[in-house]
Enzyme design. Structure first.
Site, PDB file in Angstrom:
ATOM      1  N   LYS A  18       0.831  -1.208   0.000  1.00 37.03           N
ATOM      2  CA  LYS A  18       0.000   0.000   0.000  1.00 37.03           C
ATOM      3  C   LYS A  18       0.864   1.257   0.000  1.00 37.03           C
ATOM      4  CE  LYS A  18      -2.312  -0.927   3.778  1.00 37.03           C
ATOM      5  NZ  LYS A  18      -1.901  -2.277   4.175  1.00 37.03           N
ATOM      6  N   ARG A  93      -9.615   0.398   9.055  1.00 36.59           N
ATOM      7  CA  ARG A  93      -9.130  -0.953   9.296  1.00 36.59           C
ATOM      8  C   ARG A  93     -10.101  -1.761  10.145  1.00 36.59           C
ATOM      9  NH1 ARG A  93      -3.431   0.034   8.826  1.00 36.59           N
ATOM     10  NH2 ARG A  93      -2.130  -1.790   9.125  1.00 36.59           N
ATOM     11  N   ARG A 132      11.592  -5.838   5.138  1.00 34.64           N
ATOM     12  CA  ARG A 132      11.182  -4.470   4.809  1.00 34.64           C
ATOM     13  C   ARG A 132      11.950  -3.413   5.605  1.00 34.64           C
ATOM     14  NH1 ARG A 132       5.008  -2.443   5.134  1.00 34.64           N
ATOM     15  NH2 ARG A 132       5.232  -2.761   7.362  1.00 34.64           N
ATOM     16  N   ARG A 162      11.171  -1.215  10.888  1.00 31.07           N
ATOM     17  CA  ARG A 162      10.124  -0.860  11.839  1.00 31.07           C
ATOM     18  C   ARG A 162      10.098  -1.842  12.999  1.00 31.07           C
ATOM     19  NH1 ARG A 162       4.790   0.220   8.434  1.00 31.07           N
ATOM     20  NH2 ARG A 162       4.036  -1.133  10.087  1.00 31.07           N
ATOM     21  N   ARG A 173      -0.286  -9.242  13.415  1.00 34.51           N
ATOM     22  CA  ARG A 173      -0.908  -8.292  12.473  1.00 34.51           C
ATOM     23  C   ARG A 173      -1.710  -9.010  11.400  1.00 34.51           C
ATOM     24  NH1 ARG A 173       4.383  -5.558  11.173  1.00 34.51           N
ATOM     25  NH2 ARG A 173       3.395  -4.414   9.474  1.00 34.51           N
TER      26      ARG A 173
HETATM   27  P1  ADP Z   1       1.103  -2.043   7.859  1.00 37.18           P
HETATM   28  O1  ADP Z   1      -0.112  -1.903   7.015  1.00 37.18           O
HETATM   29  O2  ADP Z   1       2.312  -2.343   7.066  1.00 37.18           O
HETATM   30  O3  ADP Z   1       0.930  -2.976   9.018  1.00 37.18           O
HETATM   31  P2  ADP Z   1       0.807   0.713   8.894  1.00 37.18           P
HETATM   32  O4  ADP Z   1       1.950   1.635   8.834  1.00 37.18           O
HETATM   33  O5  ADP Z   1      -0.383   0.988   8.048  1.00 37.18           O
HETATM   34  O6  ADP Z   1       1.426  -0.698   8.573  1.00 37.18           O
HETATM   35  O7  ADP Z   1       0.306   0.565  10.404  1.00 37.18           O
HETATM   36  C1  ADP Z   1       1.183   0.243  11.454  1.00 37.18           C
HETATM   37  C2  ADP Z   1       0.418  -0.017  12.743  1.00 37.18           C
HETATM   38  O8  ADP Z   1      -0.306   1.175  13.127  1.00 37.18           O
HETATM   39  C3  ADP Z   1      -0.647  -1.100  12.656  1.00 37.18           C
HETATM   40  O9  ADP Z   1      -0.122  -2.402  12.833  1.00 37.18           O
HETATM   41  C4  ADP Z   1      -1.587  -0.678  13.797  1.00 37.18           C
HETATM   42  O10 ADP Z   1      -1.061  -1.040  15.048  1.00 37.18           O
HETATM   43  C5  ADP Z   1      -1.557   0.834  13.714  1.00 37.18           C
HETATM   44  N1  ADP Z   1      -2.640   1.326  12.821  1.00 37.18           N
HETATM   45  C6  ADP Z   1      -2.485   1.876  11.593  1.00 37.18           C
HETATM   46  N2  ADP Z   1      -3.691   2.203  11.056  1.00 37.18           N
HETATM   47  C7  ADP Z   1      -4.639   1.838  11.965  1.00 37.18           C
HETATM   48  C8  ADP Z   1      -6.050   1.883  12.002  1.00 37.18           C
HETATM   49  N3  ADP Z   1      -6.781   2.388  10.978  1.00 37.18           N
HETATM   50  N4  ADP Z   1      -6.695   1.413  13.110  1.00 37.18           N
HETATM   51  C9  ADP Z   1      -5.990   0.921  14.136  1.00 37.18           C
HETATM   52  N5  ADP Z   1      -4.652   0.833  14.171  1.00 37.18           N
HETATM   53  C10 ADP Z   1      -3.960   1.279  13.104  1.00 37.18           C
END
Ligand code: ADP
Ligand code: ZN
Length: 220
Positions: A18, A93, A132, A162, A173
């Protein structure tokens, strides 16, 4: 549809690409990229109370509670002009987040136009997430072999891994994605908003697939 006014949600499991597609689409469509993950990481870097609170969930691979997440993302979105487009990445999400988003958008301006779902098999995701790295300057996510230098090929910035890209968090996750995030896809499918893209193969091929699908949609 006029460029600059398109409202998209980029959807997919962690590691689907994404972030990579977002950087490309942001320029192609000329819309701001709003990433919930980037917003959380920014808050953490600034050591805001919200950032510190969120990091406890993020490091375990859990979702940040809806009320916190919704506040930080909507805050950004409602700053935009009512006719501005945007590219949402990592949000919504949960089904609750998706419902609140539609409610807020439709009272203020207009709802999202399409959901771009980047589809990648789970086995591939585990491999990608463990290799990554993220650029500390331009935020681009990159795939590296352990022996390669930790330098961004796009801007020369320093790369870091990360803290939530470790095996335990990655597994959590992916479980959380299946349980809490897949219902968002069903919610958007029932409104006929979803464009599904095969997210496997080289990045430039995926870029082309995304572009082709969006062009088809915009010209129909
Ligand atoms: P990825 O999609 O690669 O896991 P992101 O950078 O989008 O990584 O998100 C990292 C973390 O931030 C997620 O694992 C979660 O803990 C938190 N997070 C991100 N977006 C949301 C969301 N919409 N609702 C709840 N937690 C979120
Ligand atoms: Zn960079």
């Amino acid at each position: 549809m006029i460029m600059g006014s398109v409202r998209l949600v980029l959807f997919g499991p962690p590691g689907a690409g994404k972030g990579t597609q977002a950087l490309y689409l942001r320029d192609y469509l000329n819309v701001p990229h709003i990433s919930s993950g980037d917003l959380f990481r920014y808050h953490l870097q600034q050591k805001t109370p919200l950032g510190i609170q969120a990091s406890e969930y993020i490091n375990k691979g859990l979702l940040v509670p809806d009320n916190v997440t919704i506040e930080i993302v909507l805050d950004k979105l409602l700053d935009l002009h009512p006719t501005d487009g945007f590219l949402l990445d990592g949000f919504p999400r949960t089904e609750y987040q998706a419902r609140i988003l539609s409610e807020k958008l439709t009272t203020k301006s207009k709802d999202i136009d399409k959901v771009i779902y980047i589809d990648v098999p789970i086995t591939e995701l585990v491999r990608r997430l463990s290799n990554r790295y993220i650029c500390s300057d331009c935020q681009a996510p990159l795939q590296l072999n352990p022996s390669e230098p930790k330098i961004c090929s796009l801007c020369g910035g320093e790369l870091y891994q990360r803290s939530d890209d470790n095996t335990d968090s990655v597994n959590t996750r992916l479980d959380v994605y299946q349980r809490e995030t897949i219902p968002v896809l069903d919610f958007y499918r029932s409104q006929d908003l979803v464009i599904t893209i095969d997210g496997t193969g080289p990045i430039d091929c995926i870029n082309k697939r995304v572009q082709r699908h969006i062009e088809t949609w915009l010209t129909q």
